[in-house]
Design a protein around this motif. Structure first.
Motif, mmCIF file in Angstrom:
data_model
loop_
_atom_site.group_PDB
_atom_site.id
_atom_site.type_symbol
_atom_site.label_atom_id
_atom_site.label_comp_id
_atom_site.label_asym_id
_atom_site.label_seq_id
_atom_site.Cartn_x
_atom_site.Cartn_y
_atom_site.Cartn_z
ATOM 1 N N SER A 1 5.765 -0.530 3.781
ATOM 2 C CA SER A 1 4.536 -0.543 4.573
ATOM 3 C C SER A 1 4.121 -1.945 4.993
ATOM 4 O O SER A 1 2.977 -2.335 4.886
ATOM 5 C CB SER A 1 3.397 0.174 3.859
ATOM 6 O OG SER A 1 2.784 -0.662 2.938
ATOM 7 N N GLY B 1 -1.783 3.028 -2.477
ATOM 8 C CA GLY B 1 -0.952 3.647 -1.451
ATOM 9 C C GLY B 1 -0.460 2.606 -0.464
ATOM 10 O O GLY B 1 -0.636 1.411 -0.682
ATOM 11 N N SER B 2 0.151 3.101 0.624
ATOM 12 C CA SER B 2 0.666 2.159 1.606
ATOM 13 C C SER B 2 -0.501 1.552 2.392
ATOM 14 O O SER B 2 -1.560 2.151 2.514
ATOM 15 C CB SER B 2 1.629 2.870 2.555
ATOM 16 O OG SER B 2 0.942 3.884 3.229
ATOM 17 N N PHE B 3 -0.261 0.342 2.899
ATOM 18 C CA PHE B 3 -1.298 -0.309 3.705
ATOM 19 C C PHE B 3 -1.464 0.438 5.017
ATOM 20 O O PHE B 3 -0.500 0.939 5.585
ATOM 21 C CB PHE B 3 -0.917 -1.756 4.004
ATOM 22 C CG PHE B 3 -0.739 -2.582 2.779
ATOM 23 C CD1 PHE B 3 -1.799 -2.817 1.928
ATOM 24 C CD2 PHE B 3 0.489 -3.134 2.479
ATOM 25 C CE1 PHE B 3 -1.630 -3.589 0.800
ATOM 26 C CE2 PHE B 3 0.668 -3.908 1.351
ATOM 27 C CZ PHE B 3 -0.394 -4.127 0.514
ATOM 28 N N ASP B 4 -2.676 0.454 5.522
ATOM 29 C CA ASP B 4 -2.902 1.160 6.768
ATOM 30 C C ASP B 4 -2.553 0.293 7.966
ATOM 31 O O ASP B 4 -1.818 0.686 8.854
ATOM 32 C CB ASP B 4 -4.361 1.604 6.843
ATOM 33 C CG ASP B 4 -4.461 3.015 7.353
ATOM 34 O OD1 ASP B 4 -3.472 3.754 7.186
ATOM 35 O OD2 ASP B 4 -5.496 3.370 7.907
ATOM 36 N N THR B 5 -3.125 -0.879 7.994
ATOM 37 C CA THR B 5 -2.832 -1.809 9.089
ATOM 38 C C THR B 5 -2.728 -3.198 8.499
ATOM 39 O O THR B 5 -3.474 -3.546 7.595
ATOM 40 C CB THR B 5 -3.920 -1.748 10.162
ATOM 41 O OG1 THR B 5 -3.770 -2.901 10.997
ATOM 42 C CG2 THR B 5 -5.295 -1.769 9.575
ATOM 43 N N THR B 6 -1.775 -3.975 9.001
ATOM 44 C CA THR B 6 -1.576 -5.281 8.402
ATOM 45 C C THR B 6 -1.819 -6.422 9.373
ATOM 46 O O THR B 6 -2.193 -7.509 8.947
ATOM 47 C CB THR B 6 -0.134 -5.416 7.872
ATOM 48 O OG1 THR B 6 0.757 -5.236 8.952
ATOM 49 C CG2 THR B 6 0.143 -4.408 6.798
#
Lengths: 111, 123, 163, 414
Positions: C52, C121-126
């Motif tokens: 992610s 959890g996985s990152f949403d936006t980086t």
């Protein structure tokens, strides 16, 4: 069977081991190849392995600012680009003067 | 985010099938003798407008290509670093704007150097 | 990460990356080696996606597969055919031993350490967060990176041009 | 805009898919299967569009070029020559596929296959409607740029594998040209991303919807740079120095024949459609057309926009002659790149003023539009003046050998 179960998920350890294998291959290439471009390819592989572990730590390890790992990878990519540009320019220049890019035969500074 | 990339991955698999299909059709045509396959040394020789091939094609190239690639790599990385800045600019305030503007200014300095040193000429 | 699709993708990409990297040792032709290296870079980008890190993955493809590999191809094409082999030197055995040690050491440390796993959890936006990080705590490295790149470019042009 | 959420609302094909997924959920299918089915539907939809477009475009392009050059174009096979692409495909499939003896076998076969991956994958991030996007990536714009940067390597693969002097020369040229034009393109899109404040293509389209204006009105310079830059990236006629029939015969695909050549031919058409679609969604609002999408399905409007831009590319191809390599390079580095740099700086300044002083969009956006149009005009005219002064002129009179101070060889006395 247990090995299959162990591999049926992805944790920090798994990514680290993948990164280690990639790093080892890069190290082998960088140490054992004659051609300067091939040596540089090994170095790039090693940098990629390190970046992979950075991303893995950013993803899995507890931290107040988890995305700093990503920022670090961006900087590593930047430095790798600068390094590749200068190193390959050196390879080209060395070829011009010595007619070879075999790192074993480039011995300007030996004695 | 992973879901979105996963669907792009679906498309990737299909994108591979898309060109393989005609190639496979072509091979199948070949198997059923619907397509000629009679290679001979003249046909499979390297084509150079009728003149016989001399030397190897993959010889040495001019350094000007390398200079372009060099400048390209550096600028590409710099512009890439500007993309997160572009996304974060609305919340960054004056300090963020100045940081990005300074970055762009340094890029322009490098560009001006290349121009002045005639590194951009195709000689 | 327990999502089956992600796990399968991770291991497939890891196999692709490592396989392509291993081919770097085996192939004789330097240009094939560069193509395998590019495949390996793309595989690493895929691994980033499974972890992610979308912005870094795209940057990886754009810079490594799109730019640095072009540089390598040109560097190879600038040298004559006789210099384009990928043979090994006398250091092969020590290098092999050292690589084995690296794998063993890192594996041991990775398995034995008690990592403080976040379990998030996985990152949403980086991208936006990376931008903010670049502009507040990392603003000095950000500017230095720019200076470094320009310096590298000027230096490399001076080196590579004859006049 | 609230689209009716009924399954029969074909103004946005995302709705029927969502209905289908809900129905499947009610039937008790597990999440993974539903995800796979939705992905498959999207992929099949995109691929069928790409396939149909690749076939139709052969006909459209040949007919239109014919019209531009005052001839008829293909008109024998089927009504109006409509079946010409089918005939072409059948011909290509059953042609003998030659492979040169000293070619690099695997790479030679792999290159025309792999080159489709970036071309098709570009469609995955394009929004066809409000809910009609396969993968709404947060880094959409950069994703597209990354895809286009890999094309360089694949074309080089094709040229290198052929082991032919023309092919390798063409592929070296194509790398030099593609990397030169990639920088202005990336910088032009930086302007777009700065203005919209997001890299997601869905986000950019909804930005245009929110502020009720296409981005071309705010970014005319970026649009021009992107249009010209992508003409070169596509390797089409004003910039087709990679193929250049009259100079290097056919460039990187000189040794390709049969279906492999057909694939290179098709991928150019697919790429052109992809670039047209990117331009349509970044600068012309994608599916959003000032409320018209309430009456006509947004995806039909989008396809209409794609083909309008595709027409511009065909027009370029039909009317412009090929540039020389040095002219093309100089144009990228000395015209497009400075313009793109100035554009990016200007946009950054505008966005900074807008967000820092919290001026309402209604006041500030028209001003930006006027300023940017004025800037674009001034820069294009000014750069044209400056560049035309420094460009080397050809000698007005033909120079004779005796005018040049070259010592002629003495006639031998022996």
């Amino acid at each position: 069977m247990s090995i299959v179960l162990l591999a049926a998920r992805v944790d920090l350890e798994h990514v680290l081991i993948v990164g280690a294998v990639l790093f080892a291959i890069g190290l082998y290439v960088a140490l054992s190849k004659r051609n300067a471009v091939a040596v540089l390819m090994g170095i790039e592989l090693m940098l990629n392995a390190v970046n992979l572990t950075f991303i893995a730590f950013a993803r899995f390890v507890e931290s107040p600012r988890p995305l700093d790992g990503h920022v670090f990878v961006i900087f590593v990519i930047t430095v790798a680009a600068a390094e590749a540009a200068v190193a390959l320019a050196l390879a080209v220049a060395v070829y011009r003067h010595r007619e070879t890019i075999d790192v074993g035969k480039i011995s300007l500074l030996r004695w | 985010m992973l879901e979105e990339f996963g669907r792009a991955g679906f498309l990737l698999m299909f994108a591979l099938a898309f060109p393989i299909l005609p190639i496979v059709a072509s091979v199948v045509f070949g198997v059923f003798k619907m397509r000629p396959r009679r290679p001979d040394p003249i046909k499979t020789a390297t084509y150079e407008c009728g003149v016989e091939t001399e030397g190897d094609a993959l010889g040495q190239f001019n350094v000007r290509y390398y200079v372009y690639a060099l400048i390209f790599v550096v600028f590409d990385v710099e512009i890439l670093l500007l993309y997160p800045w572009a996304v974060a600019l609305p919340t960054a305030g004056l300090a963020g704007f100045v940081a990005g503007a300074l970055f762009l200014a340094i890029l322009v300095v490098g560009f001006a150097y290349d121009w002045a040193k005639k590194a951009l000429e195709w000689v | 990460m327990d999502d089956l699709g992600v796990v399968i993708a991770f291991w497939a990409l890891a196999a692709m990356t490592i396989g392509a990297a291993a081919m770097l040792i085996l192939v004789r032709n330097l240009m094939h080696a560069i193509l395998f290296l590019i495949l390996s870079f793309v595989g690493v980008a895929g691994l980033y996606i499974t972890l992610s890190a979308d912005f870094v993955a795209v940057a990886q493809v754009l810079i490594y597969a799109g730019a640095i590999s072009v540089l390598m191809i040109f560097a190879v094409m600038l040298t004559p055919l006789s210099e384009r082999d990928n043979s090994g030197n006398f250091l092969q055995l020590p290098a092999l031993v050292l690589s084995g040690l690296v794998i063993a050491g890192v594996t041991f440390v990775a398995l034995e350490t008690e990592w403080r796993e976040a379990g998030r959890g996985s990152f949403d936006t980086t991208a936006a967060e990376i931008g903010e990080a670049l502009l507040s705590p990392f603003v000095l490295p950000f500017e230095i990176a720019s200076v470094l790149l320009v310096a590298a470019m000027i230096g490399a042009i001076v080196i590579v041009r004859d006049d | 805009m609230s689209l009716l959420a009924n399954w029969y609302d074909f103004r946005d094909l995302g709705n029927p898919v969502a209905r289908l997924i809900e129905a499947l959920q009610d039937a008790g299918l597990s999440g993974g299967w539903i995800y796979a089915i939705s992905g498959l539907l999207g992929a099949i939809g995109i691929l069928s569009f790409v396939g149909v477009a690749a076939v139709i475009n052969i006909w459209i392009e040949r007919r239109l070029i014919g019209r531009i050059q005052v001839r008829r174009g293909p008109n024998r096979v089927g009504p109006f020559g409509l079946l010409q692409p089918v005939a072409d495909a059948i011909k290509l499939i059953q042609k003998e596929a030659l492979q040169p003896d000293n070619a690099d076998g695997i790479m030679f076969t792999l290159a025309p296959i792999v080159i489709f991956i970036p071309a098709i994958l570009a469609f995955s991030v394009l929004p066809w409607g409000e809910h009609m996007v396969l993968a709404d990536l947060n880094v959409g714009v950069l994703f597209l740029l990354a895809l286009s940067s890999t094309t360089t390597i694949i074309i080089f693969m094709a040229g290198y594998a052929s082991n032919n002097k023309y092919a390798i020369l063409g592929s070296m040229r194509v790398i030099a040209m593609l990397i030169s034009y990639e920088l202005p393109v990336v910088l032009a899109l930086l302007g777009v991303v700065l203005f919209a404040g997001t890299m997601s293509l869905t986000g950019i389209v909804s930005f245009q919807e929110t502020y009720w204006s296409w981005l071309i009105f705010f970014q005319p310079l970026a649009f021009l740079i992107f249009l010209l830059g992508s003409t070169a990236e596509l390797n089409r006629t004003p910039a087709d120095i990679a193929e250049a029939e009259s100079e290097i015969v056919a460039g990187f695909h000189i040794e390709y024949s049969g279906m492999k050549f057909g694939l290179f031919y098709a991928v150019e058409l697919v790429n052109t459609v992809a670039v047209s679609a990117i331009i349509a969604s970044l600068f012309f609002g994608g599916w959003w057309t000032y409320g018209l999408e309430e009456f006509i399905p947004g995806w039909i409007l989008f396809i209409g926009k794609i083909y309008s831009i595709y027409f511009i590319f065909i027009w370029f191809r039909g009317t412009l002659p090929r540039f020389r390599v040095d002219q093309l390079m100089a144009f990228a580095w000395k015209v497009l790149l400075p313009l793109a740099l100035i554009n990016a700086m200007m946009v950054a300044l505008e966005i900074f003023i807008w967000t820092e002083y919290e001026i309402s969009a209604g006041i500030v956006l028209p001003i930006f539009a006027v300023v940017n149009f004025a800037l674009a005009g001034v820069l294009i005219v000014g750069f044209g003046r400056v560049m035309s002064r420094t460009m080397e002129r050809f000698p007005k009179l033909p120079r004779l050998v005796k005018d040049i101070d070259v010592p002629l060889p003495e006639p031998s006395t022996a």
